[in-house]
Design a protein around this motif. Structure first.
Motif, mmCIF file in Angstrom:
data_model
loop_
_atom_site.group_PDB
_atom_site.id
_atom_site.type_symbol
_atom_site.label_atom_id
_atom_site.label_comp_id
_atom_site.label_asym_id
_atom_site.label_seq_id
_atom_site.Cartn_x
_atom_site.Cartn_y
_atom_site.Cartn_z
ATOM 1 N N ARG A 142 -22.662 -3.227 -24.347
ATOM 2 C CA ARG A 142 -23.412 -4.469 -23.784
ATOM 3 C C ARG A 142 -22.503 -5.068 -22.830
ATOM 4 O O ARG A 142 -21.178 -5.099 -23.225
ATOM 5 C CB ARG A 142 -23.995 -5.242 -24.649
ATOM 6 C CG ARG A 142 -22.992 -5.827 -25.758
ATOM 7 C CD ARG A 142 -22.816 -7.478 -25.504
ATOM 8 N NE ARG A 142 -22.167 -7.874 -26.592
ATOM 9 C CZ ARG A 142 -20.871 -8.496 -26.276
ATOM 10 N NH1 ARG A 142 -20.241 -8.145 -25.172
ATOM 11 N NH2 ARG A 142 -20.331 -9.110 -27.288
ATOM 12 N N ARG B 286 -21.470 -8.957 -21.784
ATOM 13 C CA ARG B 286 -21.790 -10.696 -22.066
ATOM 14 C C ARG B 286 -21.101 -11.254 -20.921
ATOM 15 O O ARG B 286 -20.020 -11.225 -20.425
ATOM 16 C CB ARG B 286 -21.054 -10.711 -23.320
ATOM 17 C CG ARG B 286 -21.171 -12.368 -23.487
ATOM 18 C CD ARG B 286 -20.955 -12.759 -24.969
ATOM 19 N NE ARG B 286 -21.829 -12.550 -26.012
ATOM 20 C CZ ARG B 286 -21.587 -12.761 -27.221
ATOM 21 N NH1 ARG B 286 -20.829 -13.456 -27.614
ATOM 22 N NH2 ARG B 286 -22.781 -12.377 -27.858
ATOM 23 N N VAL C 96 -25.457 -14.453 -21.518
ATOM 24 C CA VAL C 96 -26.547 -13.619 -21.745
ATOM 25 C C VAL C 96 -25.672 -12.148 -22.145
ATOM 26 O O VAL C 96 -24.561 -11.964 -21.744
ATOM 27 C CB VAL C 96 -27.323 -13.248 -20.529
ATOM 28 C CG1 VAL C 96 -28.170 -14.358 -20.453
ATOM 29 C CG2 VAL C 96 -26.832 -12.634 -19.433
ATOM 30 N N ASP C 97 -26.291 -11.544 -22.834
ATOM 31 C CA ASP C 97 -25.975 -9.978 -23.295
ATOM 32 C C ASP C 97 -26.835 -8.823 -22.738
ATOM 33 O O ASP C 97 -27.983 -9.370 -22.999
ATOM 34 C CB ASP C 97 -25.864 -9.810 -24.748
ATOM 35 C CG ASP C 97 -24.871 -10.483 -25.671
ATOM 36 O OD1 ASP C 97 -23.695 -10.859 -24.972
ATOM 37 O OD2 ASP C 97 -24.814 -10.599 -26.893
ATOM 38 N N SER D 239 -31.996 -4.454 -20.448
ATOM 39 C CA SER D 239 -32.712 -5.477 -21.292
ATOM 40 C C SER D 239 -31.704 -6.652 -21.606
ATOM 41 O O SER D 239 -30.265 -6.200 -21.627
ATOM 42 C CB SER D 239 -33.062 -4.794 -22.682
ATOM 43 O OG SER D 239 -31.996 -4.243 -23.453
ATOM 44 N N ARG E 91 -30.505 -10.616 -23.792
ATOM 45 C CA ARG E 91 -30.840 -11.344 -24.700
ATOM 46 C C ARG E 91 -30.016 -12.728 -24.564
ATOM 47 O O ARG E 91 -28.932 -12.540 -24.098
ATOM 48 C CB ARG E 91 -30.160 -10.615 -26.140
ATOM 49 C CG ARG E 91 -30.259 -11.559 -27.364
ATOM 50 C CD ARG E 91 -29.625 -10.749 -28.594
ATOM 51 N NE ARG E 91 -28.289 -11.090 -28.345
ATOM 52 C CZ ARG E 91 -27.446 -11.719 -29.069
ATOM 53 N NH1 ARG E 91 -27.895 -13.011 -29.216
ATOM 54 N NH2 ARG E 91 -26.033 -11.574 -28.911
ATOM 55 N N LEU F 265 -35.604 -12.873 -20.626
ATOM 56 C CA LEU F 265 -35.056 -13.027 -21.866
ATOM 57 C C LEU F 265 -36.033 -13.357 -23.093
ATOM 58 O O LEU F 265 -35.728 -13.736 -24.252
ATOM 59 C CB LEU F 265 -34.216 -14.306 -21.844
ATOM 60 C CG LEU F 265 -33.140 -14.142 -20.680
ATOM 61 C CD1 LEU F 265 -32.399 -15.602 -20.439
ATOM 62 C CD2 LEU F 265 -32.172 -12.979 -21.196
ATOM 63 N N ARG F 266 -37.313 -13.129 -22.657
ATOM 64 C CA ARG F 266 -38.421 -13.363 -23.880
ATOM 65 C C ARG F 266 -38.363 -14.669 -24.638
ATOM 66 O O ARG F 266 -38.489 -14.766 -25.481
ATOM 67 C CB ARG F 266 -38.268 -12.211 -24.749
ATOM 68 C CG ARG F 266 -38.437 -10.743 -24.293
ATOM 69 C CD ARG F 266 -38.469 -9.779 -25.315
ATOM 70 N NE ARG F 266 -37.129 -9.718 -25.872
ATOM 71 C CZ ARG F 266 -35.929 -8.885 -25.315
ATOM 72 N NH1 ARG F 266 -35.884 -8.789 -23.950
ATOM 73 N NH2 ARG F 266 -34.838 -9.024 -25.819
#
Length: 197
Positions: free
Chosen positions: A5, A7, A23-24, A30, A32, A136-137
């Motif tokens: 991932r 960052r 964010v990752d 996708s 996070r 990012l939900r």
């Protein structure tokens, strides 16, 4: 095995409000949320103190979250010279801190960011905030707009450059490559002068 991932620390530069988002982002795009916030400086302080406040806030985020790369909004000409000066100064602080922490930095224009996030380079702030929240939900739109812009910058960078596989670093921009090459030539020249003396 290292995580596959990326960052990214996104910085929306501003002297009064500097948006920060971490964010990752995985290889499948996708993402996070890791951190979001705003560093504020008092308009009554002298400029050097205001820049020190911004630097301290950015430094704390760099040290706490250890991003792989920093992405900052590219400064461009605006009608308000006072505003663009503060933005440029804050952007310079962010780029300097990236170098101090040994991580690459990249710049993206607002149009690039809007196009990457919404598919439309002239999207408005609400459209950007809505897409950032969806990606990012998040249960609510990121606030204030400076924080949402910082997250959008981070996502834009990860999506445009692609998240690295284990052991890879983010690619350098053409400007970064030119700067790195110039620094290397300068070091070689200094070494040659010292070896002759």
């Amino acid at each position: 095995m290292a995580s596959a991932r990326l960052r990214v620390l996104g910085v929306d530069p501003g002297l009064t409000r500097c948006g920060i988002g971490v964010v990752d982002v995985a290889r499948d795009r996708s993402a996070r949320l890791v951190h979001v916030g705003v560093v504020r400086s008092d308009t009554g302080l002298p400029i050097e103190r205001r820049l020190a406040v911004i630097a301290a806030g950015l430094r704390a985020v760099l040290e706490e979250h250890a991003p792989d790369v920093l992405a900052v909004e590219r400064v461009f000409a605006q009608h308000n010279r006072h505003s663009v000066m503060g933005t440029a100064q804050t952007s310079g602080i962010a780029l300097l801190l990236a170098a101090e922490h040994g991580i690459p930095a990249a710049t993206h224009t607002p149009t690039e960011v809007k196009a990457a996030i919404t598919g439309y380079g002239s999207a408005d702030k609400l459209q950007v905030q809505t897409m950032v929240a969806r990606v990012l939900r998040l249960d609510a739109l990121p606030q204030p707009a400076d924080a949402a812009d910082a997250l959008a910058l981070a996502l834009c960078h990860a999506w445009r450059g692609g998240a690295p596989t284990a052991g890879q670093t983010a690619p350098l921009t053409p400007a970064q490559r030119a700067w790195t090459d110039a620094e290397r030539r300068s070091r070689v020249a200094r070494t040659n002068v010292r070896s002759r003396g």
